[in-house]
Design an enzyme around this catalytic site. Sequence first.
Site, PDB file in Angstrom:
ATOM      1  N   ARG A 127      -3.028  -9.517  -6.223  1.00 48.80           N
ATOM      2  CA  ARG A 127      -2.078 -10.553  -5.805  1.00 48.80           C
ATOM      3  C   ARG A 127      -2.695 -11.937  -5.909  1.00 48.80           C
ATOM      4  NH1 ARG A 127      -0.999  -8.026  -0.150  1.00 48.80           N
ATOM      5  NH2 ARG A 127      -0.232  -5.977  -0.743  1.00 48.80           N
ATOM      6  N   ASP A 169       3.888  -5.292  -2.686  1.00 52.93           N
ATOM      7  CA  ASP A 169       3.861  -6.447  -1.793  1.00 52.93           C
ATOM      8  C   ASP A 169       3.363  -6.033  -0.416  1.00 52.93           C
ATOM      9  OD1 ASP A 169       6.115  -5.496  -0.236  1.00 52.93           O
ATOM     10  OD2 ASP A 169       7.429  -6.198  -1.835  1.00 52.93           O
ATOM     11  N   GLN A 177       5.544  -3.629   1.653  1.00 54.03           N
ATOM     12  CA  GLN A 177       5.427  -2.219   1.277  1.00 54.03           C
ATOM     13  C   GLN A 177       4.133  -1.622   1.822  1.00 54.03           C
ATOM     14  OE1 GLN A 177       5.915  -3.055  -3.003  1.00 54.03           O
ATOM     15  NE2 GLN A 177       7.481  -1.475  -3.018  1.00 54.03           N
ATOM     16  N   GLU A 178       3.041  -2.348   1.671  1.00 56.79           N
ATOM     17  CA  GLU A 178       1.752  -1.845   2.143  1.00 56.79           C
ATOM     18  C   GLU A 178       1.786  -1.562   3.640  1.00 56.79           C
ATOM     19  OE1 GLU A 178      -2.994  -3.097   1.860  1.00 56.79           O
ATOM     20  OE2 GLU A 178      -1.465  -4.411   1.002  1.00 56.79           O
ATOM     21  N   GLY A 179       2.322  -2.511   4.409  1.00 57.46           N
ATOM     22  CA  GLY A 179       2.410  -2.318   5.856  1.00 57.46           C
ATOM     23  C   GLY A 179       3.365  -1.205   6.232  1.00 57.46           C
TER      24      GLY A 179
END
Length: 448
Positions: free
Chosen positions: A125, A158, A161-163
């Site tokens: 990122r 993003d 999504q990761e969290g």
Amino acid sequence: MGTESQVLGVLLVIIICLVPCSSSQSQLHRKTLKSTSTSYAVIFDAGSTGSRLHVFHFNRTLDLIPIGQDLEFLDKVKPGLSAYAKNPEKAAESLIPLLGEAEGVVPKRVRHKTPLRLGATAGLRLLEGNASELILQAVRDMFKERSTLKLEAVAVIDGTQEGSYLWVAINYLLSNLAKEYWETVGVVDLGGGSVQMAYTVSEETAAKAPNAPEAEDPYITKMYLKGTKYFVYVHSYLHYGKEASRAKILNITRDSDNPCILAGFNGSYVYGDVEYKASAMPSGSSFSECRDTVLKALNVNATCPQKNCTFGGIWNGGGGPGQQNLYLATSFYYLATEAGIADIKKPSGKVRIVDFKIAAELACKTTLEEANSFFPLIQENVLQYVCMDLVYQYTLLVDGFGLDPWQEVTVVKKLEYKDYLVEATWPLGTAIEAVSSLPKFERLLYFV
């Protein structure tokens, strides 16, 4: 009588033949059902410091089942894909050994329908220009050329999504899915380049959620898990992961000495191809002065358009019961165990947030020469940052996220699941999503 005996004999032979044949067919049918009612998922976590392979195996109800002696297959390579910013093909080549291992784990007969996903996180990122997309395209080309797995996605995921995926993974391992939202746990994940917070809120709170800042993901993610609707507050703070935060803190003092660096160190810190001065003050490190510097790096006094904010003017989700039981993952676990706050021999442990402050106060009083005797588990090449890292994590939790210093939290690397230990990481969440979307499985997880 002889004719009847002959007829009976023929019938007996037929019956003897038919019984084992029928039994064999039944066994074959059961074996076929067994082999087709499970599924594998292959997930690559392309992080900022390295790439990790996760292979999971699920039964028809999406419970994890063993791969050999464990419930998941794991391996990793270093450095991360972002280290090859100027050589995309080399980045793709770094994953070839892991791909070979994945192909070896997944049975040949099901490879063509086994989901293969690669999710790149903060490391990619942060790359400038089109460097990240060139790397991802090289990886896609390599996967298509070398793999028989079902390629689904190669992308930068993003922070939302990761969290979200980590929240799903931890609550899945704790058997919390399908429970009421207040019975779930919240998660805070401190990676190398970013930090994520995720926890459930009520439908009423979700309906009143403000709009996120421009170019940021929405604050609320709605998902269905085992027939239960959840509203999950998620936000990712780019540039505030463990390694990235050092650059932020050193950038505050720029060309001057930094109060977070242990006495005896005079050097520099490189992050994202940028070099920062990292030299101790003549008087050495200071907890209070370091804390003031960290507060500036966190931008805690930024204008807050909402009633409740964390840092940088970001809405905090409103708090509530979904945030009361928090699990702190990744770098929180590593620093807590290496600094002696939690037992390094255990895959998870309960600590108080104030324990980070107590350890930080000790660290900031030491010199670089003394630090190894106080913190023998921390690698020597990063000992100069022990005061900074501990102050940062304490300040992030208390001043950044507004948590009570005396709150008990769980630092976690792995969780027990059916007598096995499974890593508490976001790839499990995306694996559940990938497998649950296959036609033969129930849709356990999907986003709205």
